[in-house]
Design a protein around this motif. Sequence first.
Motif, PDB file in Angstrom:
ATOM      1  N   ILE A  68      49.739  52.333  57.065  1.00  0.00           N
ATOM      2  CA  ILE A  68      50.746  52.523  58.131  1.00  0.00           C
ATOM      3  C   ILE A  68      51.554  53.808  57.957  1.00  0.00           C
ATOM      4  O   ILE A  68      52.176  54.279  58.910  1.00  0.00           O
ATOM      5  N   CYS A  69      51.552  54.385  56.770  1.00  0.00           N
ATOM      6  CA  CYS A  69      52.397  55.563  56.543  1.00  0.00           C
ATOM      7  C   CYS A  69      51.935  56.721  57.431  1.00  0.00           C
ATOM      8  O   CYS A  69      50.807  57.188  57.314  1.00  0.00           O
ATOM      9  N   PRO A  70      52.812  57.210  58.311  1.00  0.00           N
ATOM     10  CA  PRO A  70      52.360  58.214  59.295  1.00  0.00           C
ATOM     11  C   PRO A  70      52.136  59.599  58.720  1.00  0.00           C
ATOM     12  O   PRO A  70      51.539  60.446  59.380  1.00  0.00           O
ATOM     13  N   SER A  72      51.177  60.168  55.233  1.00  0.00           N
ATOM     14  CA  SER A  72      50.500  60.056  53.926  1.00  0.00           C
ATOM     15  C   SER A  72      51.442  60.252  52.746  1.00  0.00           C
ATOM     16  O   SER A  72      51.023  60.732  51.688  1.00  0.00           O
ATOM     17  N   ALA A  73      52.707  59.900  52.931  1.00  0.00           N
ATOM     18  CA  ALA A  73      53.615  59.947  51.780  1.00  0.00           C
ATOM     19  C   ALA A  73      53.147  58.921  50.748  1.00  0.00           C
ATOM     20  O   ALA A  73      53.184  59.157  49.541  1.00  0.00           O
ATOM     21  N   LEU A  74      52.687  57.781  51.227  1.00  0.00           N
ATOM     22  CA  LEU A  74      52.049  56.797  50.346  1.00  0.00           C
ATOM     23  C   LEU A  74      50.566  57.123  50.319  1.00  0.00           C
ATOM     24  O   LEU A  74      49.932  57.266  51.373  1.00  0.00           O
ATOM     25  N   CYS A  89      58.031  61.804  52.714  1.00  0.00           N
ATOM     26  CA  CYS A  89      58.461  60.597  53.451  1.00  0.00           C
ATOM     27  C   CYS A  89      59.515  60.926  54.513  1.00  0.00           C
ATOM     28  O   CYS A  89      60.455  61.666  54.259  1.00  0.00           O
ATOM     29  N   ILE A  90      59.334  60.341  55.721  1.00  0.00           N
ATOM     30  CA  ILE A  90      60.305  60.567  56.802  1.00  0.00           C
ATOM     31  C   ILE A  90      61.272  59.391  56.951  1.00  0.00           C
ATOM     32  O   ILE A  90      62.129  59.408  57.829  1.00  0.00           O
ATOM     33  N   GLY A  91      61.073  58.365  56.140  1.00  0.00           N
ATOM     34  CA  GLY A  91      62.000  57.224  56.167  1.00  0.00           C
ATOM     35  C   GLY A  91      61.869  56.339  57.395  1.00  0.00           C
ATOM     36  O   GLY A  91      62.857  55.794  57.878  1.00  0.00           O
ATOM     37  N   CYS A  92      60.631  56.154  57.876  1.00  0.00           N
ATOM     38  CA  CYS A  92      60.443  55.331  59.079  1.00  0.00           C
ATOM     39  C   CYS A  92      60.470  53.843  58.761  1.00  0.00           C
ATOM     40  O   CYS A  92      60.566  53.015  59.668  1.00  0.00           O
ATOM     41  N   ALA A  93      60.321  53.495  57.491  1.00  0.00           N
ATOM     42  CA  ALA A  93      60.305  52.100  57.024  1.00  0.00           C
ATOM     43  C   ALA A  93      59.077  51.321  57.492  1.00  0.00           C
ATOM     44  O   ALA A  93      59.063  50.089  57.388  1.00  0.00           O
ATOM     45  N   GLY A  94      58.082  52.013  57.981  1.00  0.00           N
ATOM     46  CA  GLY A  94      56.837  51.329  58.355  1.00  0.00           C
ATOM     47  C   GLY A  94      56.239  50.603  57.164  1.00  0.00           C
ATOM     48  O   GLY A  94      55.771  49.460  57.269  1.00  0.00           O
ATOM     49  N   CYS A  95      56.285  51.253  56.012  1.00  0.00           N
ATOM     50  CA  CYS A  95      55.721  50.644  54.799  1.00  0.00           C
ATOM     51  C   CYS A  95      56.495  49.395  54.384  1.00  0.00           C
ATOM     52  O   CYS A  95      55.912  48.429  53.895  1.00  0.00           O
ATOM     53  N   VAL A  96      57.811  49.431  54.622  1.00  0.00           N
ATOM     54  CA  VAL A  96      58.635  48.260  54.281  1.00  0.00           C
ATOM     55  C   VAL A  96      58.202  47.072  55.147  1.00  0.00           C
ATOM     56  O   VAL A  96      58.170  45.934  54.699  1.00  0.00           O
TER      57      VAL A  96
HETATM   58  S1  SF4 Z   1      59.137  55.178  55.058  1.00  0.00           S
HETATM   59 FE1  SF4 Z   1      57.175  54.497  54.188  1.00  0.00          FE
HETATM   60  S2  SF4 Z   1      55.731  54.588  55.937  1.00  0.00           S
HETATM   61 FE2  SF4 Z   1      57.531  55.804  56.528  1.00  0.00          FE
HETATM   62  S3  SF4 Z   1      57.018  57.897  55.918  1.00  0.00           S
HETATM   63 FE3  SF4 Z   1      58.136  56.983  54.158  1.00  0.00          FE
HETATM   64  S4  SF4 Z   1      56.546  56.162  52.832  1.00  0.00           S
HETATM   65 FE4  SF4 Z   1      55.573  56.556  54.822  1.00  0.00          FE
END
Ligand code: SF4
Lengths: 211, 307
Positions: A68-70, A72-74, A89-96
């Motif tokens: 889900i990470c948009p 590729s920070a993960l 990471c852009i802090g979208c919290a998708g990974c959470v």
């Molecule tokens: S918050 Fe999670 S999903 Fe969103 S960009 Fe950062 S690591 Fe990726």
Amino acid sequence: MQLGFLVDLHLCMGCKGCEIACKVENEVPLSTWRLRVKYVDVGTFPETKRTFTPLRCNHCENAPCVRICPVSALHYIDNGIVNIDKERCIGCAGCVMACPYGAIYIDPETQTADKCTYCAHRIASSMMPACVVACPVEANIFGDLEDPKSNISKYIQSHTDVQVRKPEKGTNPHHFYVGASQVHLNPLASKREEGYNLFNKITKLPLGGHH
Amino acid sequence: MVHETLAATNAVVTLDVALPDVFWGWFVTMNMWAKSIGTGLIFMLFLLLRKNSSDMSGLRTPAIIVSFVMMNVFLLFTLADLHQPFRMWHIFFYPHWTSAITVGAWMATVFVGLEFVMVAMMIRKDKCLLTNNAIASFDKLLFWVTLLAIPVTLYTAGIMAEATARELWQMPTESVQMILAATLSGSAAIILLGGSKLSEESQRFFGAILGLSALMAFVIYMSEYIFGAMKSEEVAVILGYVKGNGEYATMFWIGQWVAYILPMVLVALSRTSGSASILKLAAILAIVGLWIVKHVWLVIPQLLPLS
Ligand code: SF4
Ligand code: SF4
């Protein structure tokens, strides 16, 4: 190489040494945890006992957080670790929202996602993860799952009750437990009662204005 | 909350500092709500063009402007919800194509760009008196924008499907709900925007879309409400938050009544009485109620402890 973890819950005595070592090693801010030990009390007084379960990222083979990470920070690194690039990471919290184990938090200091990396930086220098070193009873067994002679592989071969958390999610965790019951691994198998928690009033650092 | 606990084990969590709870809050609700209206208006404009193009004359400009504004509201809240909003550009320079967030961000950006061109066409038309050309081009572009509006509407369902931790959000269901949210709010918005400019026939047509969208969305929510718990223990626990004395039970039912039940009844009444005011009231309720419904469905799976 595929690095993995195994925790022998027969050995764990809930001292939280691993939790503290992780906090110190990775400078994990207040109110957030990469690794934590959950206590569940079982039975009716006076016939009670306390169970301990160290919980960390499972470094899933089929990781929903990576998918889900948009940006590729993960991402996976060569040794199989699911790592995070906090600068990306852009802090979208998708990974959470995606991690079925609640292993990811938003770091209140950097406002980016973070989680257990199996101490990837230590491994790069041929050191063991900080939690493995700190454990006084060697309940944490860490090593290469692709090497049949590694300690972790031997442990898996010699035990019949090797389990993972939430196998039904199809994530194929690289983190195993020996000696676990439903109470250890299934969050829905125990009650959470207001006022019965050892830490009732946890101060949470602010994460931004809209939560 | 407890589902599988046994009297024999009497297991009680005595220490678990679980990570903070609701991460996607009302900013994300605003995002979904505004996007539904934005793309829904495009669907309705396209249907109007096909069905009764003479009714389009006074509607192109206001409808495309409102849709454009709502899409910008959607983008604004998407951006504001990021913990690192100034890194938004990473999505365009380091895109990760397995992520529905990436695909959606790219499509939504192209969509808003095309809408900007359409807005400019309509404004330019007034100034340069290129009436025929501009309108013909607008109508042509509307076809492609309508096609793009379909995945732009659906991609949020893709994000919800990729949110593996939130069992309540199942992909086929969420896709249908996203489309229905767009047709519900789009028909409501065009009824309000069109007013007396819409012929009686068009008003009845959009009223029917509004009523049917409300009915289908309501049926899906009720199906989930009644049967969801029978297949998945996590869904059973999550639905507990909107049942009985659940934390969100009142809000859930307010949403169902305001977004679906009352609009359905009012649409039926407006058809029998021929009253445009009743239809407008149904439209206002549907738009307001949709926000509530979306918010409840967004928040409840986040209340479930994952560890
Ligand atoms: S918050 Fe999670 S999903 Fe969103 S960009 Fe950062 S690591 Fe990726
Ligand atoms: S446990 Fe969660 S954070 Fe870790 S790899 Fe699996 S999905 Fe990602």
